[in-house]
Design an enzyme around this catalytic site. Structure first.
Site, mmCIF file in Angstrom:
data_model
loop_
_atom_site.group_PDB
_atom_site.id
_atom_site.type_symbol
_atom_site.label_atom_id
_atom_site.label_comp_id
_atom_site.label_asym_id
_atom_site.label_seq_id
_atom_site.Cartn_x
_atom_site.Cartn_y
_atom_site.Cartn_z
ATOM 1 N N THR A 1 33.776 -127.654 -4.178
ATOM 2 C CA THR A 1 33.606 -129.031 -3.722
ATOM 3 C C THR A 1 32.156 -129.351 -3.384
ATOM 4 O O THR A 1 31.347 -128.453 -3.133
ATOM 5 C CB THR A 1 34.495 -129.277 -2.478
ATOM 6 O OG1 THR A 1 34.328 -130.615 -2.017
ATOM 7 C CG2 THR A 1 34.148 -128.322 -1.349
ATOM 8 N N ASP B 1 38.011 -134.169 -3.494
ATOM 9 C CA ASP B 1 38.062 -135.638 -3.524
ATOM 10 C C ASP B 1 38.268 -136.177 -4.933
ATOM 11 O O ASP B 1 37.498 -135.878 -5.845
ATOM 12 C CB ASP B 1 36.780 -136.219 -2.927
ATOM 13 C CG ASP B 1 36.615 -135.841 -1.466
ATOM 14 O OD1 ASP B 1 37.500 -136.186 -0.674
ATOM 15 O OD2 ASP B 1 35.608 -135.187 -1.134
ATOM 16 N N ASP C 1 38.415 -128.939 -7.408
ATOM 17 C CA ASP C 1 37.679 -129.899 -6.599
ATOM 18 C C ASP C 1 38.653 -130.529 -5.603
ATOM 19 O O ASP C 1 39.879 -130.392 -5.724
ATOM 20 C CB ASP C 1 37.078 -130.950 -7.539
ATOM 21 C CG ASP C 1 36.432 -132.108 -6.811
ATOM 22 O OD1 ASP C 1 35.587 -131.853 -5.934
ATOM 23 O OD2 ASP C 1 36.792 -133.261 -7.103
ATOM 24 N N ASN D 1 29.766 -134.399 -10.532
ATOM 25 C CA ASN D 1 29.354 -133.070 -10.084
ATOM 26 C C ASN D 1 30.293 -131.972 -10.582
ATOM 27 O O ASN D 1 30.097 -130.797 -10.265
ATOM 28 C CB ASN D 1 29.234 -133.018 -8.557
ATOM 29 C CG ASN D 1 30.527 -133.367 -7.844
ATOM 30 O OD1 ASN D 1 31.440 -133.964 -8.419
ATOM 31 N ND2 ASN D 1 30.615 -133.002 -6.573
#
Length: 291
Positions: A60, A13, A11, A244
């Site tokens: 992402t 962020d 990922d 997520n």
């Protein structure tokens, strides 16, 4: 463990990109936080992994306009999974994409016609359709498109909230709302539509984004097998921090999460490391995969 790993997907962020970058960039005389900022330690760790034969990829929730430049910086060799799995890009092409049902998009169209002041975007392959309404969130998208992606296939177009959209031509991977611009009555209508539709919605303080139900980072990773990329839950390690990322943490045998992550994501991860601001992922790679 390290002898099993052939692929690493990370990922961005909160995982390898800080929420508090130290640098900025200037676009059209205005400064923006540089959310393309990745530490030298991370760049080095990813590069050395690939030198060792472990392929690296990005997974992402971001739009591709906020990812493409990072592909080059990190020198990734795997398909890039964006929009939480809704679009997969590889070698300047779309490898795979999932669309929201026309009936749902028609429902969104009917709602925004009643609330034309709302700011939102429709992601559709290489194109992002924006309203012309003011939005802090989408202003940053404009800057990333213009500054980092001036000569790419990525396009910005505008859409009219007052018109009936041509659903024969408009195929949408993701709907993204700037919640701060949406009246409460509108938000209620959107949530009611979501409740009767085959969609998956993420709702945060300032934003809401919607993709097809059943689409996730985990489903996208599993789909790579059909493109002759032999990724399995046993030979892949995933790195993430957010809600997520939970499904891919559940899918992969090997997973890393960081201090400061979503509690459920952190609890599900097999391995744990320091925060993104302390180069947690890079340090973990150094100690466990490059040793």
């Amino acid at each position: 463990m390290k002898n099993e790993i052939k692929y690493l997907y990370s990922d961005l962020d909160g995982t390898i990109v800080s929420w508090n970058p130290k640098t900025e960039f200037v676009y059209q005389n205005k400064s923006y936080k540089n959310f393309h900022e990745v530490s030298d330690a991370t760049i080095s760790a990813f590069y050395r992994l690939q030198q060792k034969g472990i392929k690296v990829g990005i997974v992402t929730g971001r739009d591709y306009c906020r990812v493409l430049w990072l592909e080059k910086q990190l020198r990734t060799g795997l398909p890039t999974i964006t929009l939480d799995g809704a679009i997969i890009f590889y070698q300047n092409e779309i490898l795979s994409q999932t669309y929201l049902d026309d009936r749902f998009i028609e429902g969104i169209n009917n709602i925004v016609k009643r609330f034309p002041e709302a700011a939102y975007k429709l992601n559709s392959g290489w194109i992002s359709y924006f309203t012309k309404n003011p939005s802090v969130i989408f202003e940053i998208d404009y800057a990333f498109l213009g500054y980092f992606n001036p000569n790419t296939k990525l396009q910005k177009k505008f859409i009219d909230s007052t018109e009936n959209w041509d659903l024969n031509k408009l195929k949408v991977n993701q709907v993204y709302f700037d919640i701060d611009t949406c009246p409460l009555a509108m938000q209620k209508e959107i949530i009611e539509l979501i409740s009767v539709s085959d969609v998956n919605a993420k709702i945060y303080e300032h934003s809401m984004y919607i993709i097809k139900n059943g689409v996730s980072k985990a489903s996208a990773l599993q789909s790579l097998n059909q493109f002759a990329i032999p990724i399995t839950k046993d030979n892949t390690i995933v790195c993430g921090d957010g809600d997520n990322d939970i499904e891919m943490m559940q899918w992969a045998k090997h997973s890393v999460s960081l201090i400061g992550s979503n509690p459920k994501c952190f609890a599900l991860a097999k391995y744990h490391t320091d925060s993104v601001d302390n180069d947690g992922i890079a340090n973990w790679i150094e100690k466990n995969l490059l040793c």
